[in-house]
Structures are given as structure tokens and as C-alpha cells.
Scaffold this active site. Structure first.
Site, PDB file in Angstrom:
ATOM      1  N   TYR A 119     -81.441 -64.021  15.015  1.00 44.24           N
ATOM      2  CA  TYR A 119     -81.149 -63.972  13.583  1.00 44.24           C
ATOM      3  C   TYR A 119     -80.551 -62.628  13.155  1.00 44.24           C
ATOM      4  O   TYR A 119     -80.379 -62.378  11.963  1.00 44.24           O
ATOM      5  CB  TYR A 119     -82.427 -64.260  12.786  1.00 44.24           C
ATOM      6  N   HIS A 167     -72.253 -70.587  15.184  1.00 43.94           N
ATOM      7  CA  HIS A 167     -72.141 -70.635  13.726  1.00 43.94           C
ATOM      8  C   HIS A 167     -72.618 -69.315  13.130  1.00 43.94           C
ATOM      9  O   HIS A 167     -73.378 -68.555  13.729  1.00 43.94           O
ATOM     10  CB  HIS A 167     -72.952 -71.803  13.158  1.00 43.94           C
ATOM     11  N   THR A 218     -83.998 -72.915   9.403  1.00 47.29           N
ATOM     12  CA  THR A 218     -83.958 -74.370   9.509  1.00 47.29           C
ATOM     13  C   THR A 218     -85.205 -74.943   8.829  1.00 47.29           C
ATOM     14  O   THR A 218     -86.198 -74.247   8.592  1.00 47.29           O
ATOM     15  CB  THR A 218     -83.929 -74.815  10.974  1.00 47.29           C
ATOM     16  N   ASP A 271     -76.775 -71.492  19.066  1.00 46.04           N
ATOM     17  CA  ASP A 271     -77.264 -70.381  19.893  1.00 46.04           C
ATOM     18  C   ASP A 271     -77.878 -70.851  21.207  1.00 46.04           C
ATOM     19  O   ASP A 271     -77.615 -70.267  22.257  1.00 46.04           O
ATOM     20  CB  ASP A 271     -78.268 -69.535  19.097  1.00 46.04           C
TER      21      ASP A 271
END
Length: 579
Positions: free
Chosen positions: A144, A174, A180, A457
Site C-alpha cells: 500500500y 493498478h 478492499t 499486486d
């Protein structure tokens, strides 16, 4: 005794002199006429006549009468002022130096401590960890972390004489997103406990926790699963960077071919990337107004998709790696937060790990980067190192080299890359879609062009594991922190991460003459060069180390293809159905 006449005494001692008589030397003297006085006041006095006498002021006796009292006091004050004025500045210098040194020592002690910010980097390297806190936060934010360039990148840089890029493949993750829906469950559970804490404002010396009184602990305006505005701009910038880096190559070759996995955040990332690549100005807009990729691959359990593998039941059903020893490294943070804030009920170790994710998420919520979030200071420097390593190990054994299923899931895309590099159709029995790959419209046969694939990822870690990129000489420790970390997720797959594969054609006339004399001077050979977030990967397999131009970070395409025996021969897709 007879009296002496007065006249006799006078004449014998000091005879009377007339004006015409010569004068003996005395205090009275005659001003020579040839040397008139020239003082400014001489014009105001009558002229001195010849033989005129005058009295010397030095001969006038001074009075012993003391001056008036008020004059004495004035002179005393004046003398005191003059003494103070004559006091040298150097008298205050030792005190000044002492104050400065004490202030600097206090600042230095704070700066190199876990609460400091390492403003004086050389001092931190000597007395502290050598890191600014921003580096500590970025390094330990794992997947992250915001993207940042780790090297100069490719293109024309570092190419040997007679070599130039003739094909580029970009594997692009992305851009920055909100948590999420699944990951938000742990986060909301931990934040809910903090919202229900007994200690509203922590006691003194813990100002890093004061912000909890005025922050959103329910994440009411967070749009789970969607891109952040900063992520949208991040994707747009990535497209511009690739266009600038390979401008010369793009001017003389075919239009790019792009694919994207079907997730909304991946498709949107591709749209903004294409806008930046085309040179359009950045502007937030609905997804249906963004440019579209050439091919979108659905994310479904029954659809083969090398950019988001959902067709391996064994992987879908496996549990997360169990790392109790490493998780216990978070106990100091757990105890500290529970003691200071008294959340109801107390925080668990897994929730402490989730809370750390608030640092990178909240830091990237603005459209452009402003600063690291206040959440980052909740944990100390030492606690962050434990959090970061826990993230590294979790991915390594979850989807990377430490899990047999990781390389298996990355084999399909590896075989697609081999097909592009060799201008051929893919040969694979794992995750490729044979229908799409058989059609040159949906899978062009290599050639001199740019290919861009947008993915997630986990897939990037799986692909690197299958190829042997970011190779480790041993498995990561699971019972303690290592002295040095060599596998960091923040360096491999931060938000917006990318891996660039360059096929480079080199003219060999002046480099590798054929010993048998049968090689024409204008023959060209293709090489591979790989960049992970702009940092050159050494391709340090035993086979590539025997290649020409290895010292330039390049490996002959034929040799590299031969080194990929796992994806082409060894991989066993049946492990996905083993019980």
C-alpha cells in the site's frame, strides 16, 4: 645690633629695574616680534608690542579646592558608563556557546530517537538508524506504499554502442485505491474499538495520539475497492513517463497493444494511463469517458486470465501463512495502545497490524501528495520495522517464492512474455486463454511495438516468482527480524508499481566476432533487460551470467528463454486440484 637701612637691603638683593634695563631669565619672557602668535583667537587680542612681557599659564598655581558636588557625581556616572562600554563581548561568549550546545544536543537527541524525523541525516547515520521517518513509513507500508522511482529507468540509458530498444512490455499494477471490502472488515473492527476507548485524550508526552479526538474513525466517506483521486493522477503520470522514456522507439513502431484485467480499479487505471500516454491533460471524469484498452479479460473462476488468476481451487482455499513468532513482535505496540487508550474491548495483535495500514491509505486520500498522515506516528520506528517485515514475509509465503502455488500461478504470463520476445504464439498449459492467444488480433505475435498489461499486486509477485526475479538466496526468516532485509514488498509492488521488459537489438560486428568467420558483420542479436520500478534487475541466474553484455544488466533472449524451464517444462498445474 645696628639696623641696616632699607635702601641698602633693596639695592643689594633685588635691584629695581627700569623698563629700559635688560631683564634676567625668569618666568616672564618677551615674545619675539618675528614669531607672532597664530592661534584662532589671536585676531581678537591686541597685538603684542616689542619687549612686552606675558605670564605663562603653566606657572599659575592650581586651586586645591574640590569641585562642586554635582560635578563629582556626574563624572562618576560617566566613568561607570565608560567602564560598561569597555566590557568586551567575549565575556558573554562562553554562556552563549553553552546555550547553543545544549540546544543542539537536545535537538540531536530528539532527532535520532524514534520520535524524531532525522532532519540531520549524517547524524542519524552515526547515532541513529540513518533513516528519515518518511523512509521508514514508506519502506514498511508494503503493497500500500505510494509508488516512487527506485532508479533511472530504461530507454536509451546505459545501452552499449550499437544497441537500441526494439520491443517493450510493461506489466502495470493498478494505482492507489481505498481498502478492499474484505480488508476493511479488520480495519473497521479495530477503529471501532478505538472509537469506544475509555481514555479520550491520552496523558502528557503522547501527543502523537491526540488526533484521535477529531479524526473519522468510522471511515464514513471511504469508497472501498475504488481508486483514490491520487491514484487516478498516479496512473496518468505513469502513462506520461513511459511515453517520454520511449519516445524515440514509439515514433518508428506500431501502435501500443494494451490489455487489462476486468476489475473496475484496473480498468480505470488503464484509462487514466492511456490519457497520460497520449498527452491529454489530467481531469477527473467518469470511467466510460476514458480511453479503452484493446482487450479486457474477465475476472471469473471459469475464465483463464493471466492477469488475475481465479482458476486454481487450491490457491483459493488456502489459508494465510501462520506467523505467530513475527506477529508477537507487535506485542509492545499492542500493550502500549491498550494501556494508553483503553479501547473496549482491547486491541488484538491482528488488529494492530491492520491499524498500521491507515498510514499509507490516509496519506494518499488527497488528489495530490501533501504529507504523511498523522496515523503514521501512532507506531514507533522499531514497531514499524516489525510491521513491514511481517508484510514482506506474508506475501513471500502467501503468493511468492515461499509458496509452491505462487510460481505456478505466474507461469502463464511468463509464457506469454516468451512468445512476445520470440515473435511467436504462446505455448502454455496453465492460465493462458488458448482461444484469445490463438488469435493475432487479441494476442499479436510480438514485433517492434509496446505492450502494456494492467493487473494486480498478487499476480505481479507470482510472475516474479515464476521468472526468478528479485531472486533470494534463501527463504525469509519466520521467527525473528533479520539483520538486513533483501525482499521488501514496498520496493516490488507498491501502488502503481511496474515491471518493464525491454527487448534490445544489438549489432555484433564490433562486439562478438564469429570465431569461425561465418557471422556477417551486420548481424543483430536480441537481449533482454528488466526494470522493477525503474531499478535494473540483475538477472543473476547462472545461465544469464554467461551471456554477452551481462555487465550491462542484459541477457541474450535465447539464453533467458532457456533459463525459464519452470514455466515451460516443470510447472504442474495439477497441484491446483490436489486435496
Amino acid at each position: 645690633m645696628s639696623r641696616i637701612p632699607a635702601t641698602a637691603v633693596t639695592s643689594s638683593t633685588t635691584p629695581l629695574l627700569s623698563s629700559d634695563s635688560p631683564r634676567p631669565p625668569s618666568s616672564r619672557r618677551v615674545a619675539p616680534p618675528s614669531q607672532p602668535r597664530t592661534s584662532p583667537s589671536s585676531a581678537l587680542r591686541p597685538p603684542i608690542e616689542p619687549n612686552e612681557s606675558y605670564v605663562s599659564y603653566a606657572s599659575i598655581p592650581r586651586s586645591n579646592t574640590p569641585p562642586p558636588r554635582f560635578i563629582s557625581r556626574s563624572r562618576s556616572r560617566l566613568a561607570a558608563v565608560r567602564r560598561r562600554q569597555r566590557t568586551p563581548i567575549a565575556a558573554f561568549f562562553p554562556a552563549f556557546v553553552t546555550i547553543v550546545l545544549l540546544g543542539f544536543a537536545s535537538f540531536a537527541a530528539w532527532d535520532v530517537s524514534s520520535a524524531g524525523n532525522c532532519w540531520i541525516e549524517p547524524l542519524c547515520r552515526i547515532l541513529g538508524s540513518g533513516d528519515r521517518l518518511e523512509n521508514v513509513w514508506w519502506r514498511n507500508s508494503g503493497a500500500y506504499a505510494p509508488w516512487k522511482s527506485l532508479g533511472p529507468g530504461g530507454g536509451k540509458r546505459g545501452l552499449p554502442r550499437g544497441c537500441k530498444v526494439n520491443q517493450v512490455t510493461v506489466l502495470q499494477r493498478h494505482a492507489a485505491r481505498y481498502p478492499t471490502t474484505e480488508a476493511s472488515k479488520c480495519l473497521l473492527r479495530a477503529l471501532g474499538k478505538l472509537a469506544n476507548r475509555k481514555t479520550r485524550t491520552p496523558r502528557r508526552h503522547h501527543s502523537e495520539l491526540a488526533f484521535l479526538s477529531d479524526t473519522d474513525l468510522r471511515l464514513e466517506d471511504w469508497k472501498f475497492d475504488q481508486l483514490l483521486d491520487q491514484g487516478r493522477r498516479q496512473a496518468w503520470s505513469a502513462g506520461r513517463e513511459i511515453a517520454a522514456l520511449y519516445a524515440q522507439f514509439l515514433d518508428t513502431n506500431l501502435d501500443p497493444f494494451t490489455r487489462a484485467s476486468g476489475s473496475g480499479r484496473v480498468v480505470e487505471t488503464a484509462g487514466y494511463w492511456l490519457e497520460g500516454f497520449r498527452g491529454d491533460a489530467f481531469k477527473l471524469k467518469p470511467v466510460d469517458q476514458l480511453p479503452q484498452v484493446n482487450l479486457t479479460l474477465p475476472e471469473e473462476p471459469t475464465f483463464n486470465n493471466t492477469l488475475s488468476v481465479k482458476t486454481c481451487p487450491a490457491f483459493a482455499n488456502q489459508s494465510a501463512p501462520s506467523l505467530p513468532d513475527l506477529l508477537n513482535l507487535l506485542q509492545p505496540a499492542q500493550s502500549r495502545l491498550n494501556d494508553l487508550l483503553r479501547p473496549q474491548p482491547p486491541l488484538e495483535l491482528s488488529e494492530v497490524k491492520c491499524l498500521a495500514d491507515m498510514c499509507p491509505y490516509d496519506s494518499q486520500r488527497s488528489e495530490t501528495w501533501a504529507a504523511w498522515s498523522r496515523w503514521c506516528r501512532v507506531f514507533t520506528r522499531e514497531e514499524w520495522e516489525a510491521i513491514g517485515y511481517l508484510k514482506d514475509v506474508d506475501r513471500y509465503y502467501g503468493v511468492g517464492p515461499g509458496n509452491d502455488l505462487g510460481p505456478t500461478l505466474g507461469a502463464g504470463w511468463t509464457n506469454e512474455l516468451i512468445a512476445r520476445l520470440t515473435d511467436s504464439a504462446p505455448v502454455d498449459s496453465t492460465t493462458t486463454n488458448s482461444t484469445l492467444d490463438a488469435d493475432e488480433a487479441s494476442f499479436p505475435r510480438g514485433g517492434n511495438r509496446l505492450f502494456v498489461d494492467f493487473t494486480h499486486d498478487n499476480e505481479m509477485i507470482e510472475i516474479m516468482a515464476a521468472m526468478g526475479l528479485a531472486r533470494q538466496h534463501g527463504n525469509l526468516l519466520t521467527d525473528k527480524l533479520p539483520d538486513k532485509r533483501s525482499y521488501m514488498i514496498s520496493e516490488l509492488i507498491p501502488f502503481g508499481s511496474r515491471i518493464v521488459f525491454e527487448r534490445i537489438g544489438c549489432q555484433l560486428g564490433n562486439w562478438e566476432p564469429d570465431p569461425e568467420g561465418g557471422q556477417p558483420e551486420d548481424e543483430r542479436k536480441n537481449y533482454l533487460r528488466v526494470f522493477i520500478n525503474d531499478a535494473l534487475d540483475p538477472l543473476d541466474s547462472l545461465m544469464c551470467s554467461q551471456s554477452g553484455f551481462f555487465e550491462h544488466g542484459m541477457c541474450e533472449v535465447d539464453i533467458w528463454v532457456d533459463s525459464q524451464s519452470f514455466a515451460q517444462k516443470t510447472v504442474d498445474w495439477n497441484v491446483c486440484y490436489a486435496k
